[in-house]
Scaffold this motif. Sequence first.
Motif, short mmCIF file in Angstrom:
data_model
loop_
_atom_site.label_atom_id
_atom_site.label_comp_id
_atom_site.label_asym_id
_atom_site.label_seq_id
_atom_site.Cartn_x
_atom_site.Cartn_y
_atom_site.Cartn_z
N ALA A 87 0.83 -1.21 0.00
CA ALA A 87 0.00 0.00 0.00
C ALA A 87 0.87 1.26 0.00
O ALA A 87 1.79 1.37 0.80
CB ALA A 87 -0.92 0.01 1.22
N PRO A 88 0.56 2.23 -0.88
CA PRO A 88 1.33 3.47 -0.93
C PRO A 88 0.81 4.53 0.04
O PRO A 88 1.44 5.58 0.19
CB PRO A 88 1.12 3.93 -2.38
N ALA A 89 -0.34 4.28 0.67
CA ALA A 89 -0.95 5.30 1.51
C ALA A 89 -1.76 4.66 2.64
O ALA A 89 -2.22 3.52 2.52
CB ALA A 89 -1.86 6.21 0.68
N ASP A 90 -1.90 5.40 3.72
CA ASP A 90 -2.83 5.01 4.79
C ASP A 90 -4.24 5.39 4.36
O ASP A 90 -4.44 6.43 3.73
CB ASP A 90 -2.51 5.77 6.08
N GLY A 91 -5.22 4.59 4.74
CA GLY A 91 -6.60 4.97 4.46
C GLY A 91 -7.47 3.80 4.09
O GLY A 91 -7.13 2.63 4.31
N ILE A 92 -8.61 4.12 3.52
CA ILE A 92 -9.61 3.12 3.14
C ILE A 92 -9.52 2.82 1.64
O ILE A 92 -9.43 3.74 0.82
CB ILE A 92 -11.04 3.62 3.47
N VAL A 93 -9.54 1.54 1.29
CA VAL A 93 -9.56 1.15 -0.13
C VAL A 93 -10.93 1.51 -0.69
O VAL A 93 -11.94 0.92 -0.33
CB VAL A 93 -9.29 -0.35 -0.29
N SER A 94 -10.96 2.52 -1.55
CA SER A 94 -12.23 3.00 -2.10
C SER A 94 -12.56 2.37 -3.46
O SER A 94 -13.69 2.44 -3.91
CB SER A 94 -12.20 4.53 -2.24
N PHE A 95 -11.56 1.76 -4.10
CA PHE A 95 -11.79 1.12 -5.41
C PHE A 95 -10.78 0.01 -5.60
O PHE A 95 -9.59 0.17 -5.28
CB PHE A 95 -11.66 2.15 -6.53
N ALA A 96 -11.22 -1.12 -6.13
CA ALA A 96 -10.33 -2.22 -6.49
C ALA A 96 -10.95 -2.92 -7.70
O ALA A 96 -11.91 -3.68 -7.57
CB ALA A 96 -10.16 -3.19 -5.32
N GLY A 97 -10.43 -2.63 -8.87
CA GLY A 97 -11.01 -3.17 -10.09
C GLY A 97 -10.27 -2.64 -11.30
O GLY A 97 -9.09 -2.29 -11.22
N TYR A 98 -10.97 -2.56 -12.44
CA TYR A 98 -10.36 -2.11 -13.69
C TYR A 98 -10.76 -0.68 -14.00
O TYR A 98 -11.91 -0.29 -13.82
CB TYR A 98 -10.77 -3.03 -14.84
N ALA A 99 -9.79 0.10 -14.47
CA ALA A 99 -10.04 1.49 -14.85
C ALA A 99 -8.95 1.93 -15.83
O ALA A 99 -7.83 1.40 -15.81
CB ALA A 99 -10.05 2.40 -13.62
N ALA A 100 -9.28 2.89 -16.69
CA ALA A 100 -8.30 3.42 -17.64
C ALA A 100 -7.32 4.33 -16.91
O ALA A 100 -7.72 5.18 -16.12
CB ALA A 100 -9.01 4.21 -18.74
N PRO A 101 -6.02 4.16 -17.13
CA PRO A 101 -5.03 4.99 -16.45
C PRO A 101 -4.93 6.38 -17.07
O PRO A 101 -5.33 6.57 -18.24
CB PRO A 101 -3.72 4.21 -16.67
N PRO A 102 -4.43 7.37 -16.33
CA PRO A 102 -4.21 8.69 -16.91
C PRO A 102 -3.26 8.59 -18.10
O PRO A 102 -2.30 7.81 -18.05
CB PRO A 102 -3.57 9.49 -15.76
N PRO A 103 -3.49 9.33 -19.17
CA PRO A 103 -2.66 9.21 -20.38
C PRO A 103 -1.19 9.53 -20.14
O PRO A 103 -0.32 8.98 -20.81
CB PRO A 103 -3.31 10.20 -21.36
N GLU A 104 -0.90 10.42 -19.17
CA GLU A 104 0.49 10.81 -18.96
C GLU A 104 1.36 9.68 -18.40
O GLU A 104 2.60 9.76 -18.44
CB GLU A 104 0.58 12.03 -18.03
N LEU A 105 0.72 8.62 -17.88
CA LEU A 105 1.51 7.49 -17.40
C LEU A 105 2.16 6.71 -18.55
O LEU A 105 3.17 6.03 -18.36
CB LEU A 105 0.62 6.53 -16.59
N GLY A 106 1.55 6.80 -19.72
CA GLY A 106 2.09 6.06 -20.86
C GLY A 106 1.91 4.56 -20.73
O GLY A 106 2.71 3.78 -21.27
N LEU A 107 0.87 4.12 -20.05
CA LEU A 107 0.61 2.70 -19.84
C LEU A 107 -0.47 2.17 -20.78
O LEU A 107 -0.97 1.05 -20.59
CB LEU A 107 0.19 2.45 -18.39
N GLY A 108 -0.82 2.95 -21.81
CA GLY A 108 -1.85 2.53 -22.75
C GLY A 108 -3.21 3.10 -22.38
O GLY A 108 -3.40 3.65 -21.29
N MET A 109 -4.17 2.96 -23.27
CA MET A 109 -5.50 3.52 -23.07
C MET A 109 -6.49 2.50 -22.52
O MET A 109 -7.57 2.84 -22.08
CB MET A 109 -6.03 4.09 -24.39
N GLY A 110 -6.13 1.22 -22.59
CA GLY A 110 -7.04 0.18 -22.11
C GLY A 110 -7.10 0.12 -20.60
O GLY A 110 -6.18 0.57 -19.91
N PRO A 111 -8.17 -0.44 -20.06
CA PRO A 111 -8.33 -0.54 -18.60
C PRO A 111 -7.22 -1.41 -17.98
O PRO A 111 -6.82 -2.43 -18.55
CB PRO A 111 -9.70 -1.19 -18.42
#
Length: 232
Positions: free
Chosen positions: A70-94
């Motif tokens: 975990a990179p942060a303390d807190g509550i897991v608010s989402f765990a699933g598939y989502a499109a990454p921000p384009p600036e990451l350069g990880l592709g457009m797919g979920p």
Amino acid sequence: MNVVNSIRRNFAPIHREGYLFVAGFFVATLILWWIWDPLGWLGLIATLWCAYFFRDPARVTPVGEDLVIAPADGIVSFAGYAAPPPELGLGMGPLQRVSIFMSVFDCHVNRTPVEGRVERIVYHPGLFLNADLDKASEDNERNSIVVDTPAGRFGVVQIAGLIARRIICFTHEGAHLSAGERIGLIRFGSRVDVYLPANVQIVVGVDSRAVAGETVIAQSSSSAGARPFQRS
């Protein structure tokens, strides 16, 4: 043991980024006390909260090339598939994503979820919507970090929240990070998203609590057993 862990996490040194804020709250408290005692007590409570907010506890990180921490303390608010921000350069797919929401009572020092080399850091200006909303991933101010590892490329996105007004990044492109190493801080309520390669499986559920640098949120294999730890 739970009591000891609670004390260790809640009574920790103040991160240097918080010194100026704590000092400002303290000066304001003195002024409020001079004006009216009840206001001074409120100021003291606010000063103690500010010191608590900027705490920087040591963490004991499980060691394993197949683990994502975990990179942060807190509550897991989402765990699933989502499109990454384009600036990451990880592709457009979920991609698989784990989102951890930090309230103003959580520790806000962020840590890298994996060991690897910082390939890219991109700051993106934006809005300050409630970080618990899914659209905050697209619209809010954010700082995106790509960590390259033998298991693939991981995206770590620091997202400003409703009252957060600055994202601070401690690392730089080309740096080699150990899992659990401090990489940044977000002031006053925010969120961190982690985007995972296809060969990694999420092992935490929504609404579970994560501890930065300690909680395993994903794993690239089903192997289990005793693991070494490192203090960070």
